[in-house]
Scaffold this motif. Structure first.
Motif, PDB file in Angstrom:
ATOM      1  N   ALA A   1      37.949  36.666  41.534  1.00 21.15           N
ATOM      2  CA  ALA A   1      38.834  35.773  41.398  1.00 21.15           C
ATOM      3  C   ALA A   1      39.520  35.478  43.023  1.00 21.15           C
ATOM      4  O   ALA A   1      40.103  36.235  43.404  1.00 21.15           O
ATOM      5  CB  ALA A   1      40.223  35.984  40.439  1.00 21.15           C
TER       6      ALA A   1
ATOM      7  N   LYS B   1      41.436  33.049  44.359  1.00 15.70           N
ATOM      8  CA  LYS B   1      42.158  32.034  44.972  1.00 15.70           C
ATOM      9  C   LYS B   1      43.071  32.845  46.023  1.00 15.70           C
ATOM     10  O   LYS B   1      43.271  34.128  46.066  1.00 15.70           O
ATOM     11  CB  LYS B   1      43.282  31.770  43.739  1.00 15.70           C
ATOM     12  CG  LYS B   1      44.105  33.150  43.344  1.00 15.70           C
ATOM     13  CD  LYS B   1      45.115  32.517  42.369  1.00 15.70           C
ATOM     14  CE  LYS B   1      45.860  33.713  41.813  1.00 15.70           C
ATOM     15  NZ  LYS B   1      45.263  34.248  40.497  1.00 15.70           N
TER      16      LYS B   1
ATOM     17  N   ASN C   1      40.897  28.849  40.939  1.00 13.39           N
ATOM     18  CA  ASN C   1      42.128  28.248  40.164  1.00 13.39           C
ATOM     19  C   ASN C   1      42.385  26.897  40.670  1.00 13.39           C
ATOM     20  O   ASN C   1      43.147  26.015  39.787  1.00 13.39           O
ATOM     21  CB  ASN C   1      43.285  29.074  40.593  1.00 13.39           C
ATOM     22  CG  ASN C   1      43.359  30.418  39.692  1.00 13.39           C
ATOM     23  OD1 ASN C   1      42.327  31.227  40.431  1.00 13.39           O
ATOM     24  ND2 ASN C   1      44.158  30.518  38.732  1.00 13.39           N
TER      25      ASN C   1
ATOM     26  N   ILE D   1      39.072  28.772  36.295  1.00 15.21           N
ATOM     27  CA  ILE D   1      40.145  29.883  35.682  1.00 15.21           C
ATOM     28  C   ILE D   1      41.340  29.316  35.673  1.00 15.21           C
ATOM     29  O   ILE D   1      42.399  30.060  35.092  1.00 15.21           O
ATOM     30  CB  ILE D   1      39.954  31.398  36.083  1.00 15.21           C
ATOM     31  CG1 ILE D   1      40.247  31.480  37.437  1.00 15.21           C
ATOM     32  CG2 ILE D   1      38.281  31.896  35.789  1.00 15.21           C
ATOM     33  CD1 ILE D   1      39.925  33.059  37.815  1.00 15.21           C
TER      34      ILE D   1
ATOM     35  N   MET E   1      39.651  33.109  26.540  1.00 18.34           N
ATOM     36  CA  MET E   1      40.286  33.923  27.691  1.00 18.34           C
ATOM     37  C   MET E   1      41.503  34.024  27.197  1.00 18.34           C
ATOM     38  O   MET E   1      42.295  33.405  26.753  1.00 18.34           O
ATOM     39  CB  MET E   1      40.019  33.023  28.976  1.00 18.34           C
ATOM     40  CG  MET E   1      40.348  33.611  30.100  1.00 18.34           C
ATOM     41  SD  MET E   1      42.360  33.218  30.410  1.00 18.34           S
ATOM     42  CE  MET E   1      42.121  31.829  31.720  1.00 18.34           C
TER      43      MET E   1
ATOM     44  N   LEU F   1      45.206  35.918  29.191  1.00 20.95           N
ATOM     45  CA  LEU F   1      46.249  36.218  30.468  1.00 20.95           C
ATOM     46  C   LEU F   1      47.491  36.915  29.699  1.00 20.95           C
ATOM     47  O   LEU F   1      48.688  36.368  29.919  1.00 20.95           O
ATOM     48  CB  LEU F   1      46.864  35.080  31.188  1.00 20.95           C
ATOM     49  CG  LEU F   1      45.798  34.502  32.384  1.00 20.95           C
ATOM     50  CD1 LEU F   1      46.492  32.964  32.785  1.00 20.95           C
ATOM     51  CD2 LEU F   1      45.819  35.312  33.416  1.00 20.95           C
TER      52      LEU F   1
ATOM     53  N   MET G   1      42.159  41.973  34.352  1.00 20.95           N
ATOM     54  CA  MET G   1      42.341  41.499  35.454  1.00 20.95           C
ATOM     55  C   MET G   1      42.767  42.792  36.430  1.00 20.95           C
ATOM     56  O   MET G   1      42.404  44.036  35.971  1.00 20.95           O
ATOM     57  CB  MET G   1      43.719  40.742  35.921  1.00 20.95           C
ATOM     58  CG  MET G   1      43.620  39.553  34.958  1.00 20.95           C
ATOM     59  SD  MET G   1      44.789  38.049  35.340  1.00 20.95           S
ATOM     60  CE  MET G   1      46.287  38.874  35.456  1.00 20.95           C
ATOM     61  N   SER G   2      42.879  42.831  37.624  1.00 20.81           N
ATOM     62  CA  SER G   2      43.176  44.092  38.442  1.00 20.81           C
ATOM     63  C   SER G   2      43.864  45.359  37.761  1.00 20.81           C
ATOM     64  O   SER G   2      43.382  46.382  37.625  1.00 20.81           O
ATOM     65  CB  SER G   2      43.707  43.919  39.643  1.00 20.81           C
ATOM     66  OG  SER G   2      42.951  43.086  40.556  1.00 20.81           O
TER      67      SER G   2
ATOM     68  N   ILE H   1      38.723  39.627  38.460  1.00 21.62           N
ATOM     69  CA  ILE H   1      39.313  40.654  39.552  1.00 21.62           C
ATOM     70  C   ILE H   1      39.709  39.807  40.768  1.00 21.62           C
ATOM     71  O   ILE H   1      38.730  39.390  41.369  1.00 21.62           O
ATOM     72  CB  ILE H   1      38.610  41.756  39.583  1.00 21.62           C
ATOM     73  CG1 ILE H   1      38.131  42.279  38.337  1.00 21.62           C
ATOM     74  CG2 ILE H   1      39.360  42.994  40.595  1.00 21.62           C
ATOM     75  CD1 ILE H   1      39.345  42.847  37.226  1.00 21.62           C
ATOM     76  N   GLY H   2      40.865  39.843  41.096  1.00 23.91           N
ATOM     77  CA  GLY H   2      41.301  39.105  42.575  1.00 23.91           C
ATOM     78  C   GLY H   2      41.776  40.377  43.472  1.00 23.91           C
ATOM     79  O   GLY H   2      40.997  40.754  44.190  1.00 23.91           O
ATOM     80  N   THR H   3      42.808  40.854  43.389  1.00 24.51           N
ATOM     81  CA  THR H   3      43.532  41.823  44.238  1.00 24.51           C
ATOM     82  C   THR H   3      42.719  42.899  44.455  1.00 24.51           C
ATOM     83  O   THR H   3      42.406  43.605  45.749  1.00 24.51           O
ATOM     84  CB  THR H   3      45.013  42.229  43.631  1.00 24.51           C
ATOM     85  OG1 THR H   3      45.560  41.094  43.454  1.00 24.51           O
ATOM     86  CG2 THR H   3      45.615  42.853  44.705  1.00 24.51           C
TER      87      THR H   3
ATOM     88  N   ARG I   1      46.445  38.630  48.374  1.00 25.03           N
ATOM     89  CA  ARG I   1      46.074  37.218  48.810  1.00 25.03           C
ATOM     90  C   ARG I   1      46.712  36.926  49.871  1.00 25.03           C
ATOM     91  O   ARG I   1      47.718  37.353  50.429  1.00 25.03           O
ATOM     92  CB  ARG I   1      46.618  36.360  47.187  1.00 25.03           C
ATOM     93  CG  ARG I   1      45.791  36.504  46.212  1.00 25.03           C
ATOM     94  CD  ARG I   1      46.061  35.588  45.153  1.00 25.03           C
ATOM     95  NE  ARG I   1      46.927  36.354  44.069  1.00 25.03           N
ATOM     96  CZ  ARG I   1      46.398  37.092  43.072  1.00 25.03           C
ATOM     97  NH1 ARG I   1      45.175  37.493  43.026  1.00 25.03           N
ATOM     98  NH2 ARG I   1      47.303  37.514  42.216  1.00 25.03           N
TER      99      ARG I   1
HETATM  100  C1  LIG Z   1      44.687  35.501  40.068  1.00 26.97           C
HETATM  101  C2  LIG Z   1      44.021  35.532  38.652  1.00 26.97           C
HETATM  102  C3  LIG Z   1      43.326  36.720  38.357  1.00 26.97           C
HETATM  103  C4  LIG Z   1      43.211  37.936  39.072  1.00 26.97           C
HETATM  104  O1  LIG Z   1      44.441  38.614  39.294  1.00 26.97           O
HETATM  105  P1  LIG Z   1      44.406  39.996  39.983  1.00 26.97           P
HETATM  106  O2  LIG Z   1      45.701  40.644  39.382  1.00 26.97           O
HETATM  107  O3  LIG Z   1      44.663  39.696  41.449  1.00 26.97           O
HETATM  108  O4  LIG Z   1      43.155  40.726  39.831  1.00 26.97           O
HETATM  109  C5  LIG Z   1      42.554  36.445  36.981  1.00 26.97           C
HETATM  110  N1  LIG Z   1      42.611  35.532  36.300  1.00 26.97           N
HETATM  111  C6  LIG Z   1      43.355  34.232  36.716  1.00 26.97           C
HETATM  112  C7  LIG Z   1      43.460  33.290  35.572  1.00 26.97           C
HETATM  113  C8  LIG Z   1      44.020  34.391  37.827  1.00 26.97           C
HETATM  114  O5  LIG Z   1      44.854  33.375  38.014  1.00 26.97           O
END
Ligand SMILES: *Cc1c(COP(=O)(O)O)cnc(C)c1O
Length: 242
Positions: free
Chosen positions: A37, A39, A60, A82, A173, A175, A214-215, A231-233, A239
């Motif tokens: 992820a 962004k 995103n 996403i 999906m 969140l 996610m993370s 996975i982002g962080t 970020r």
């Molecule tokens: C930012 C984001 C993620 C990743 O989030 P982290 O907690 O940084 O891993 C996953 N899905 C979506 C839709 C996001 O916007």
């Protein structure tokens, strides 16, 4: 440590977490796709991760994504949208992405379907890009501000989208809101998995994808059947401020 070595190390760390959770769940690690992820990460960073073996990128923001795709055109990756999707952005998304995780209204799906075909007709050199893989974002915790279809309207939306040409309805999906502890985290994921099974059964569908985790809740998601983690962080680090 070079940027490439750092990317390699981070990627290995996350893939190891996926593998361990999969083994604990009695699942094949290969059945879970890692999506980075991206962004608010620099393009250069993303390039290093793709070089290190990241195959799927999640975006995103449409404009940011198109810039990334152009800058990284020499590299091979699948692109996943996403973020929340407005109807004035659907054409670019239909043209530029391989997957969309965040479809939550019929009108958006209709536009993606129409705009995917015109892209295909314009650009016969990319016949591989048809159909567009779509996931329905489900508002599993009743938090409308995050987007997602209410659970009460999910079944009807599945049936409608499944009938559209140029789209392949692949799954859901979610969140969920942050929860403390793995047992609590598993609940919304388990509920989502059950909804997928019910929809497949009710409409004779073969949806095979759950974009969950996610993370902070990767392990809980894999234990409940996730097939795509975003996975982002924990992959890229914090970020960058916009
Ligand atoms: C930012 C984001 C993620 C990743 O989030 P982290 O907690 O940084 O891993 C996953 N899905 C979506 C839709 C996001 O916007």
């Amino acid at each position: 440590m070079s940027d490439n070595e750092y990317a390699q190390r981070q990627l290995t760390k996350v893939l190891t977490r996926i593998e361990q959770a999969a083994l604990q769940a009695g699942r094949a690690p290969d059945d879970i796709t890692l999506i980075g992820a991206a962004k608010q990460q620099p393009l250069l960073t993303l390039g290093h991760y793709i070089d290190a073996g990241l195959k799927h990128v999640g975006e995103n923001y449409v404009q940011e994504a198109v810039a990334a795709q152009q800058a990284l055109a020499s590299k091979t990756a699948s692109w996943h949208y996403i973020g929340q999707l407005q109807s004035n952005k659907t054409a670019l998304v239909a043209q530029q992405f391989d997957w969309v995780h965040s479809v939550d209204r019929y009108k958006i799906a209709q536009r993606l379907s129409q705009q995917r075909i015109s892209q295909h007709q314009l650009s016969q050199q990319r016949p591989d890009r048809t159909p567009l893989n779509v996931l329905i974002q489900v508002d599993i915790d009743d938090e409308p501000s995050k987007g997602g279809v209410p659970v009460s309207q999910l079944m009807e939306l599945c049936q409608q989208i499944a009938d559209l040409p140029n789209l392949a309805l692949r799954g859901f999906m979610v969140l969920p809101k942050a929860r403390e502890g793995i047992e609590q985290q598993r609940q919304p994921f388990a509920k989502t998995r059950d909804l997928l099974g019910s929809a497949n059964l009710a409409y004779g569908l073969a949806m095979d994808t759950l974009s969950m985790g996610m993370s902070g809740d990767l392990e809980a998601a894999v234990l409940e059947g996730s097939t795509m983690v975003r996975i982002g962080t924990d992959l890229f680090g914090p970020r960058q401020p916009n």
